[in-house]
Design an enzyme around this catalytic site. Structure first.
Site, short mmCIF file in Angstrom:
data_model
loop_
_atom_site.label_atom_id
_atom_site.label_comp_id
_atom_site.label_asym_id
_atom_site.label_seq_id
_atom_site.Cartn_x
_atom_site.Cartn_y
_atom_site.Cartn_z
N GLU A 458 23.64 -110.43 55.11
CA GLU A 458 23.11 -111.63 55.78
C GLU A 458 23.80 -111.85 57.12
OE1 GLU A 458 20.47 -112.87 54.82
OE2 GLU A 458 20.40 -112.04 52.81
N ASP A 533 13.15 -106.46 53.62
CA ASP A 533 13.24 -106.25 55.08
C ASP A 533 12.42 -105.03 55.47
OD1 ASP A 533 15.07 -108.28 55.08
OD2 ASP A 533 16.81 -106.94 55.03
ZN ZN Z 1 17.83 -108.68 54.64
#
Ligand code: ZN
Ligand code: ADP
Length: 656
Positions: A458, A533
């Site tokens: 993160e 992602d």
């Molecule tokens: Zn991510």
């Protein structure tokens, strides 16, 4: 459809008071039973003692004939002229035979006995005849029972299929081709008004204009204008399309039919089309009126171009809708309002002039809109006096009206659980978090190693966003596990914009890759945490190359395919397909390298943010500024916070 609407079912339209003929069946049954138990003449006397028959009746030669019924009992007929004598007088036997009955053991014994008893009797032997007699009612039942059973099962299935649960009445089954629209007219109480719809001022105005068309058509047609036939409300789920339509029903003072597109769709062929026909028939009777079709995409999807996916029933329904819309002039005073969140999948025929020629787009609320929606939904809640709707609106970029309603409800529940008298800001904050990421999993077991990976992942996103000029500004980063899937997320405030440049998209791509790149740099190995992602950047890369023409080798070509018609036949060659795949791969590889270079350069900052995350679990923009200094491009996004209208979540799957 909401429960409010379900309650309106009582006011089902167009179900004219049907003459209820079911009581006739009841009457017939009662009469039949009556015949069984109360024959019009007296009942024959049952013989208890066969000696009486033997000694008195037979020997005196009174017996006329004997009939054996069903091999079970015998009916004895006495000669008419003897009826005035004893013992018949005292027995009060009926005048018309049989006068006596007697249950026999078996036919053979009975016959033998009879012959024996008659020996030496007076005149010629009496006749014995045999009869098989059916019990009418019992027989009828044995025929009808299977039919009734089958019918009952069928009705049961039908109810299931049509979903017409609590409507009552046995007539359901015959209504399968009838539309299931709810009718709201003057007598129906719709307790939703435009006051309940916050924001959406333009949409409200347009919708009211439609009603005005209906009421004063002359006003518009006298100037040569044409009244629209159909109006399409377009907007994401939960933005209040249904609510707006309901409010319109409440305010319009014209009959208002409401139905969901999925109500037309049925497993039986032809039902959808017949429902459409029925709906329009009813509407014409009630004109001027409004028909509201929610989720019109359920029937309005583009008719398939390939054979494999075609859906005849839906296409029939859609065709019927088109026919009906063409079938009446605007002067008939029926306007069709429809809602969808997928205008792109609608059949182009629906959007042609003379059909849904007007579109009202309902966007997700902006800051001011959210504040107003909060105010509407805060009304029924006991809130602390210092609660600030504006602050709440600031915290909820990208929330639709339905999400805000959800937050308010959650906040009230949380406060109640905490035993508070008022709902406070803290409760709202927790509610927002909960709505964003699903329920907070306080005791989710996550190992220290995993937590570290999530923190660096993160932090990688956050750092990339911080130092990439065109990336969206950060709101907060969290590594508190939420829901079943997300181990952490970074929340950004995207700019309000509809056009993206290649640079912006490339920066977004790098930021999205930041998580995996950080894992790669820090630990030298990667995890499954980046699955979400990767999915996003793959889509993005394909879109940039095949839709937006942003690749030199492929060129200015667009294969936009919202209806997925290309799934079976692509409009380009194998070589082109290969080139696209290669370019996508190259584009992502380049972005990944760029991300790694950036993160290597900012490794100290990455470490700082990751450590802070491990410590605090949630960090905000202010924390970032405190730890690594102002974002170098901040001024560009100064106004963003006020205008933010969308939100990006990071959801990451656990390694399983
Ligand atoms: Zn991510
Ligand atoms: P849609 O039909 O667009 O999917 P709905 O009309 O069903 O959305 O909205 C769901 C709920 O969200 C509404 O019942 C209402 O409580 C809330 N809501 C949505 N938009 C608004 C708004 N503009 N003002 C007030 N409440 C809203």
């Amino acid at each position: 459809m909401s429960t409010e609407q379900n309650n309106q079912n009582k006011n089902k339209p167009g179900a004219p008071k049907k003459f209820n003929f079911y009581w006739i069946y009841g009457l017939i049954a009662v009469i039949l039973i009556g015949f069984q138990f109360f024959p019009f003449q007296g009942k024959p006397v049952e013989l208890k003692n066969i000696d009486k028959f033997k000694t008195e009746m037979l020997q005196q030669g009174d017996v006329n004939r004997v009939v054996v019924i069903n091999k079970e009992f015998a009916e004895i007929y006495i000669k008419e002229d003897k009826l005035t004598e004893e013992p018949y007088k005292t027995d009060k036997v009926p005048e018309k035979g049989p006068q006596y009955t007697w249950t026999i053991g078996s036919t053979e014994t009975f016959e033998r006995q009879l012959a024996e008893w008659q020996q030496g009797g007076a005149d010629k032997p009496i006749t014995v005849s045999y009869e098989t007699r059916h019990n009418v009612l019992l027989n009828l039942l044995s025929y009808l029972l299977p039919i009734i059973l089958i019918l009952a099962i069928w009705i049961f299935i039908m109810r299931r299929v049509t979903g017409g649960g609590g409507m009552g009445g046995g007539g359901q089954i015959f209504n399968i081709g009838k539309s299931k629209a709810n009718l709201y007219d003057k007598d129906t109480k719709v307790n939703v008004t435009f006051n309940d719809v916050a924001g959406l001022d333009e949409a409200k105005e347009e919708v009211m204009e439609v009603v005005d068309f209906l009421k004063n058509p002359k006003k518009y047609t006298s100037l040569g204008g044409k009244i629209p036939k159909g109006v399409l409300l377009v907007g994401s789920p939960g933005t209040g399309k249904t609510l707006l339509a309901k409010a319109m029903a409440g305010e319009a003072q014209v009959p208002f039919f409401s139905i969901s597109g999925s109500d037309f769709v049925e497993m039986f062929v032809g039902v959808g089309a017949s429902r459409v026909r029925d709906l329009f028939r009813q509407a014409r009777e009630k004109a001027p009126c409004v028909i509201f079709i929610d989720e019109i995409d359920a029937i309005g999807r583009a008719r398939g171009k390939n054979m494999i996916q075609s859906n005849d029933e839906r296409e029939n329904t859609l065709n019927q809708l088109l026919v009906e819309m063409d079938g009446f002039g605007t002067d008939k005073g029926v306007i069709i309002l429809a809602a969808t969140n997928r205008p792109d999948v609608l059949d182009p025929a629906l959007l042609r002039p003379g059909r849904f020629d007007r579109q009202i787009s309902i966007d997700k609320p902006d800051l001011a809109g959210r504040e107003q929606i909060f105010k509407v939904h805060l009304k029924p809640i006991k809130v602390a006096p210092d609660l600030d709707a504006h602050k709440l609106a600031l915290q909820t970029p990208g929330f639709a009206g339905a999400d805000i309603a959800n937050v308010c409800n959650e906040a009230a529940l949380i406060a109640a659980r905490r035993g508070k008298k008022f709902v406070e800001m803290q409760d709202f904050n927790d509610a927002v978090d909960r709505v964003i990421g699903g329920l907070e999993k306080k005791n989710k077991l996550i190992s220290q190693d995993e937590k570290k990976i999530v923190a660096y992942h993160e932090a990688g996103h956050a750092i990339c966003g911080w130092y990439l000029e065109h990336a969206d500004p950060l709101v907060k980063v969290s590594i508190v596990p939420r829901g079943i899937a997300a181990l952490g997320y970074a929340q950004y405030l995207p700019k309000e914009q509809y056009l993206y440049t290649t640079e912006q998209l490339t920066d977004m791509m790098c930021m999205t890759l930041g998580g995996r790149a950080a894992e790669d740099i820090i630990f030298g190995r990667i995890s499954t945490g980046a699955q979400n992602d990767l999915e996003r950047i793959t889509k993005m890369a394909y879109a940039m190359i095949t839709i937006y023409g942003m690749n030199e080798r492929i060129g200015n070509i667009s294969f936009n395919d919202p209806q997925q018609d290309y799934r079976f036949s692509k409009p380009y060659s194998e070589q082109m397909a290969q080139a696209i795949d290669e370019e996508v791969k190259k584009m992502i590889a380049n972005a990944y390298n760029r991300t790694k270079v950036l993160l290597n350069e900012k490794k100290p900052q990455l470490e700082i943010i990751a450590k802070e995350l491990l410590d605090k679990e949630i960090i905000f923009k202010a924390d970032m500024e405190r730890l690594i200094g102002q974002r170098p491009f901040e001024e560009k996004h100064a106004e963003v916070e006020v205008k933010a209208d969308a939100i990006v979540f990071e959801e990451e799957k656990t390694a399983e």
